[in-house]
Design an enzyme around this catalytic site. Structure first.
Site, PDB file in Angstrom:
ATOM      1  N   ASN A 130       2.139   5.538  -1.660  1.00 35.46           N
ATOM      2  CA  ASN A 130       0.889   6.211  -1.330  1.00 35.46           C
ATOM      3  C   ASN A 130       0.665   7.414  -2.250  1.00 35.46           C
ATOM      4  OD1 ASN A 130       1.372   8.948   0.317  1.00 35.46           O
ATOM      5  ND2 ASN A 130       2.997   7.487   0.828  1.00 35.46           N
ATOM      6  N   CYS A 189       0.848  -3.680  -0.127  1.00 36.82           N
ATOM      7  CA  CYS A 189       1.343  -5.029  -0.380  1.00 36.82           C
ATOM      8  C   CYS A 189       0.968  -5.970   0.757  1.00 36.82           C
ATOM      9  CB  CYS A 189       2.866  -4.991  -0.548  1.00 36.82           C
ATOM     10  SG  CYS A 189       3.418  -4.134  -2.032  1.00 36.82           S
TER      11      CYS A 189
END
Length: 260
Positions: A130, A189
């Site tokens: 992130n 993902c």
């Protein structure tokens, strides 16, 4: 610092490389790498940092092992499901090489906590998922004068770069992405998918890039390639490189003038 006979045997294939040699191996043995993120990138990177004989490792991750991780996070197995990744990764290191000093930090970096946990590292390798954490890590590395190996991955693409924003004229990760990403908003993902072998490629490339920094000044391999962003495409496949120039207005590094 010298290497014991058993360590000389273990790293013999490194030492015979003229580009690395004994001096480079000693530098690796004396290095302290902090790994931010023990997931798809961090897992293979950790294997090759430990395999290279990096003497001290700090592993930071806030997540636990999930069954969906096993497709690409190669240090974990079914017995690790539900365990904190940092702790399971540290146990892997202890099984692999008992001579490595390893510490697990279960938690997420941000704000002042980033500098607190990164202080004392020779190099930080960031493979987290992130932007908020990435930028906090980058800013802390600049503040502390620590080189940063940054690696990112998505689907069939990845990127790896070494940054030294604490050095005059060199860019930092924030010079690359700017200020717009100081948030938790990021592709995942889970939503986009990722090929397991692609994670391995990026992780091992990042480990190789970290080694370049760690042996800088000790071995011919030590070309840090500051600010060169390597873009890896697994579909083509191909690799291309672009230069990230220092942003004179960057709030992460524009006022930093630490001399190496």
């Amino acid at each position: 610092m010298s290497l014991s006979p058993d360590r000389l045997d273990r790293f013999a294939r490194h030492i015979v490389l003229p580009e690395l040699g004994g001096a480079g191996q000693v530098a690796l043995s004396g290095a302290h790498v902090t790994l931010v993120g023990c997931g798809g990138i961090g897992s293979p990177a950790l294997q090759y940092l430990a395999g290279a004989g990096v003497g001290r490792l700090t592993l930071i991750d806030s997540d636990v092992v999930d069954v969906t991780n096993l497709q690409r996070q190669t240090i974990y197995g079914e017995a690790d499901l539900g365990r904190p990744k940092a702790e399971a990764a540290a146990d892997w290191v202890r099984r692999f090489d008992s001579a490595i000093e390893v510490r697990a930090v279960t938690g997420r970096l941000g704000g002042n906590a980033a500098a607190q946990h990164l202080e004392g590292a020779t190099l930080v390798l960031d493979g987290c998922d992130n932007f908020a954490t990435r930028l906090a890590v980058s800013d802390a590395c600049v503040q502390l004068g620590i080189p940063l190996t940054s690696a990112a991955l998505g689907r069939f693409q990845g990127q790896v770069a070494n940054f030294a924003g604490h050095l005059p004229g060199e860019s930092c990760y924030r010079c690359f992405v700017g200020d717009a990403f100081d948030s938790d908003d990021c592709d995942t993902c889970a939503a986009d998918g990722v090929l397991g072998a692609m994670a391995g490629w990026i992780g091992t490339f990042a480990a190789m890039h970290a080694v370049r920094v760690l042996v800088h000044g000790h071995a011919a391999l030590g070309d840090p390639q500051w600010g060169k962003l390597h873009l890896l495409d697994g579909l083509t496949p191909s690799l291309r490189t672009m230069r990230i120039v220092k942003d004179a207005e960057c709030r992460g590094c524009s006022s930093s003038q630490t001399v190496d």
